[in-house]
Design a protein around this motif. Sequence first.
Motif, short mmCIF file in Angstrom:
data_model
loop_
_atom_site.label_atom_id
_atom_site.label_comp_id
_atom_site.label_asym_id
_atom_site.label_seq_id
_atom_site.Cartn_x
_atom_site.Cartn_y
_atom_site.Cartn_z
N ALA A 214 0.97 -1.41 -0.07
CA ALA A 214 -0.14 0.02 0.02
C ALA A 214 1.03 1.18 -0.09
O ALA A 214 2.13 1.31 0.28
CB ALA A 214 -1.02 0.01 1.19
N SER A 215 0.25 2.35 -0.34
CA SER A 215 0.64 3.62 -0.21
C SER A 215 -0.24 4.80 0.20
O SER A 215 -1.33 4.52 0.22
CB SER A 215 1.56 4.00 -1.64
OG SER A 215 0.38 4.24 -2.70
N PHE A 216 0.49 5.95 0.67
CA PHE A 216 -0.26 7.17 1.13
C PHE A 216 0.33 8.35 1.02
O PHE A 216 1.73 8.38 1.02
CB PHE A 216 -0.26 6.68 2.73
CG PHE A 216 -1.05 8.09 3.64
CD1 PHE A 216 -2.06 7.71 4.22
CD2 PHE A 216 -0.29 9.12 3.94
CE1 PHE A 216 -2.86 8.54 4.97
CE2 PHE A 216 -0.93 9.93 4.66
CZ PHE A 216 -2.25 9.62 5.06
N TYR A 217 -0.24 9.04 -0.07
CA TYR A 217 0.20 10.38 -0.26
C TYR A 217 -0.85 11.35 0.13
O TYR A 217 -2.06 11.34 0.11
CB TYR A 217 0.21 10.29 -1.93
CG TYR A 217 1.28 9.30 -2.48
CD1 TYR A 217 2.55 9.47 -2.29
CD2 TYR A 217 0.90 8.14 -2.95
CE1 TYR A 217 3.66 8.60 -2.51
CE2 TYR A 217 1.76 7.24 -3.53
CZ TYR A 217 3.01 7.41 -3.47
OH TYR A 217 4.04 6.45 -3.91
N GLY A 237 -5.66 -3.11 -8.42
CA GLY A 237 -5.42 -2.23 -7.01
C GLY A 237 -6.57 -1.47 -6.76
O GLY A 237 -7.30 -1.46 -7.71
N TYR A 238 -6.75 -1.11 -5.45
CA TYR A 238 -7.89 -0.18 -5.35
C TYR A 238 -7.42 1.01 -4.69
O TYR A 238 -6.36 1.07 -3.87
CB TYR A 238 -8.71 -0.92 -4.32
CG TYR A 238 -10.10 -0.19 -3.96
CD1 TYR A 238 -11.21 -0.13 -4.43
CD2 TYR A 238 -9.91 0.65 -2.83
CE1 TYR A 238 -12.19 0.93 -4.11
CE2 TYR A 238 -11.04 1.48 -2.31
CZ TYR A 238 -12.29 1.67 -3.26
OH TYR A 238 -13.26 2.40 -2.85
N GLY A 255 -5.35 13.87 -1.09
CA GLY A 255 -4.62 12.66 -0.60
C GLY A 255 -5.18 11.54 -1.09
O GLY A 255 -6.03 11.53 -1.96
N LEU A 256 -4.32 10.43 -1.26
CA LEU A 256 -4.56 9.21 -1.95
C LEU A 256 -4.09 7.96 -1.20
O LEU A 256 -2.84 7.94 -0.79
CB LEU A 256 -3.89 9.11 -3.18
CG LEU A 256 -4.39 7.96 -4.16
CD1 LEU A 256 -5.49 8.46 -4.64
CD2 LEU A 256 -3.30 8.19 -5.52
N ILE A 257 -4.83 6.96 -0.95
CA ILE A 257 -4.18 5.64 -0.41
C ILE A 257 -4.30 4.64 -1.66
O ILE A 257 -5.50 4.50 -2.08
CB ILE A 257 -4.93 5.54 0.98
CG1 ILE A 257 -4.94 6.29 1.92
CG2 ILE A 257 -4.72 3.94 1.35
CD1 ILE A 257 -5.91 6.28 3.13
N CYS A 258 -3.54 4.02 -1.74
CA CYS A 258 -3.60 2.73 -2.68
C CYS A 258 -3.34 1.36 -1.95
O CYS A 258 -2.59 1.49 -0.97
CB CYS A 258 -2.47 2.82 -3.53
SG CYS A 258 -2.55 4.39 -4.84
N ALA A 259 -4.29 0.42 -2.29
CA ALA A 259 -4.37 -0.70 -1.49
C ALA A 259 -4.54 -2.02 -2.34
O ALA A 259 -4.96 -1.81 -3.44
CB ALA A 259 -5.23 -0.73 -0.39
#
Length: 275
Positions: A214-217, A237-238, A255-259
């Motif tokens: 996952a990532s968090f921006y 991914g979602y 903001g953006l969360i990728c999971a």
Amino acid sequence: MAFSEEQLSEVADILEQAGRAIVMPSFGKLSAAEIRAKTSAIDLVTDADEAAERFISDALLTTFDNAMVIGEEAVAQGQASLDTLMHAKLAFVIDPIDGTRNYASATPLFGIMVAVIEAGEVAAGIIYDPVTERRYCAVKGRGAWAQWPDGSRHPLQVAKPVALEDTEMLISTGHLDEPLKSQVNARLGRFSAVSMLLCAAHEYRLLAEGYRHASFYRKLMPWDHAAGWLIHQEAGGYSAHFDGSPYRLDNLAGGLICAPDQASWEALREALIAP
């Protein structure tokens, strides 16, 4: 007309030419005069960034009639604007060297990124690694793949969902406002591993290949995220903005969360953002 894989291959060829002719010959050889600060001491630009962007822009305009080209450095210099991006029939958003701080310090973690925008939607994206000469590509609705220098193609697939405590995160908190910044930083121990590469190109590449979960921006300039976001999505991914809404090019501060999937996304949002 939907952007095709064949057209994306043409774009990739242009990025490869820029990498070979401009980016790699200067790597590790920049003088102090060839490196400058933009908005801060850690927001850098080099002569190679500007030369590569000019090369890519000119080639795209020659190859694709009536297209709009928006480059990170042109915007920084006031020569282009994001205001018209959502209304263009066909546009290209260029990051000529993503990871400039790494590039300027002779660290081989940087990439060239281009997102293809059709009527305000991300239609295709490519991340090109000039060091390995590998291409990471996606076309909307057609999947995501990596292409090796020998021409072989390999499908991209995000990691399988795991428990929160087993999650390996790519996360940047520098652009968060307080008190959220302190809150998020205090909760990073909930994960198995946390890292930041100073290069969105390689962070999205790791996500799409399944090497990170996952990532968090927070800050979402389109040259940093549009191509990688689509590659991650097409790799299964979602992702969503912090408020749960779908990614939009014009939402620069949402903001953006990728999971790996929606359930993982919801768990990450609860773990990091919930009061």
